[in-house]
Write a protein that holds these residues in place. Sequence first.
Motif, PDB file in Angstrom:
ATOM      1  N   CYS A 104     -23.584  12.235  25.111  1.00 48.09           N
ATOM      2  CA  CYS A 104     -23.841  13.692  25.075  1.00 48.09           C
ATOM      3  C   CYS A 104     -24.264  14.215  23.711  1.00 48.09           C
ATOM      4  N   ILE A 114     -23.771  19.411  17.245  1.00 44.87           N
ATOM      5  CA  ILE A 114     -23.611  19.930  18.612  1.00 44.87           C
ATOM      6  C   ILE A 114     -23.922  21.414  18.609  1.00 44.87           C
ATOM      7  N   SER A 115     -24.879  21.811  19.425  1.00 41.72           N
ATOM      8  CA  SER A 115     -25.179  23.242  19.455  1.00 41.72           C
ATOM      9  C   SER A 115     -24.293  23.964  20.465  1.00 41.72           C
ATOM     10  N   ASP A 116     -23.912  23.262  21.528  1.00 44.41           N
ATOM     11  CA  ASP A 116     -22.982  23.926  22.440  1.00 44.41           C
ATOM     12  C   ASP A 116     -22.054  22.929  23.122  1.00 44.41           C
ATOM     13  N   VAL A 117     -20.932  23.446  23.559  1.00 41.74           N
ATOM     14  CA  VAL A 117     -19.937  22.595  24.227  1.00 41.74           C
ATOM     15  C   VAL A 117     -19.732  23.095  25.656  1.00 41.74           C
ATOM     16  N   GLU A 118     -20.842  23.567  26.228  1.00 41.21           N
ATOM     17  CA  GLU A 118     -20.803  24.156  27.563  1.00 41.21           C
ATOM     18  C   GLU A 118     -20.228  23.190  28.606  1.00 41.21           C
ATOM     19  N   ARG A 121     -16.509  23.333  28.409  1.00 43.35           N
ATOM     20  CA  ARG A 121     -16.034  24.626  28.931  1.00 43.35           C
ATOM     21  C   ARG A 121     -16.075  24.664  30.461  1.00 43.35           C
ATOM     22  N   ARG A 122     -17.166  24.159  31.020  1.00 44.37           N
ATOM     23  CA  ARG A 122     -17.338  24.239  32.486  1.00 44.37           C
ATOM     24  C   ARG A 122     -16.281  23.421  33.218  1.00 44.37           C
ATOM     25  N   MET A 156     -15.304  21.369  18.553  1.00 41.11           N
ATOM     26  CA  MET A 156     -14.863  21.961  19.830  1.00 41.11           C
ATOM     27  C   MET A 156     -13.946  23.149  19.609  1.00 41.11           C
ATOM     28  N   LYS A 159     -15.735  26.324  18.724  1.00 44.36           N
ATOM     29  CA  LYS A 159     -16.561  26.898  19.799  1.00 44.36           C
ATOM     30  C   LYS A 159     -15.728  27.338  21.001  1.00 44.36           C
ATOM     31  N   LEU A 160     -14.616  26.665  21.248  1.00 44.08           N
ATOM     32  CA  LEU A 160     -13.817  27.001  22.448  1.00 44.08           C
ATOM     33  C   LEU A 160     -12.635  27.911  22.129  1.00 44.08           C
TER      34      LEU A 160
END
Length: 256
Positions: A104, A114-118, A121-122, A156, A159-160
Amino acid sequence: MILIKLGGSVITDKTRYHTVRMDVLERLCGEIAASGKKVAIVHGAGSFGHIIAHKYDLVNGLKNDAQITAVAAVSRDMRELNLMVLNSLIDAGIAPISIPPSACFRLKGGRLDISDVEIVRRYLDIGISPVLFGDVLLDDELGFSICSGDQLIAVMAKKLFPEKVIFVSDIDGIMDRDPADPAAMLIKELRQDEIKQRTFTSKVKDVTGGIWGKMETMFDLSAHGLECILINGMVPGRLQSALEGKEVVGTRIRKG
Ligand code: IP8
């Protein structure tokens, strides 16, 4: 959600290649399940990653052909450890999903990009616990390099924004002097500005380095307003107490 770093020094025997501490791993997974908290987990490598990574100097990137098979070996070994973590979590009654960092994410000069940790989150949103781990990753500048679990935790967490971040290690916390010194006392709460006034020493160089790296991550996170605590996972009950927000032996990091 609480973010947990399960240190490689707790879940493996760091001195013996490819050796898991199954009893400790199973107990820790049981404590996570008993707390009833929603968690995301990052586990370290211990003897499944560091021994080969060190032997072939994987952290500094591609330099010779022998490293290529070493990369494959570390990647395979980390997946084996990850599968044992997943099995222990499932046996404890948790629903985990593996998110292998090498599939990933990428590094750039050894830094996680890492630009997003979507994806993380999902899974959390639907009640599944993401499980990531220190891994060998593609690196845009070095070819490949090693991404520590602490780097993943740092990205993480920012971002989270979890309720707290628990670092599970094999030490009670940060001591005010060499832990071998009988007068050494546990520092229950540490502020970043206090660190400059204290001198920490240890006879075991790599252990000191490991703790310092972890502390840097914790200070970085506390500067972002995140609550961080370092606890000893070798002592039964401490992870569960920390998860439940109870008084627990460990070192809390406060914003300086
Ligand atoms: O044990 C290191 O991760 P860590 C990852 O979290 C490898 O520092 C593959 C050595």
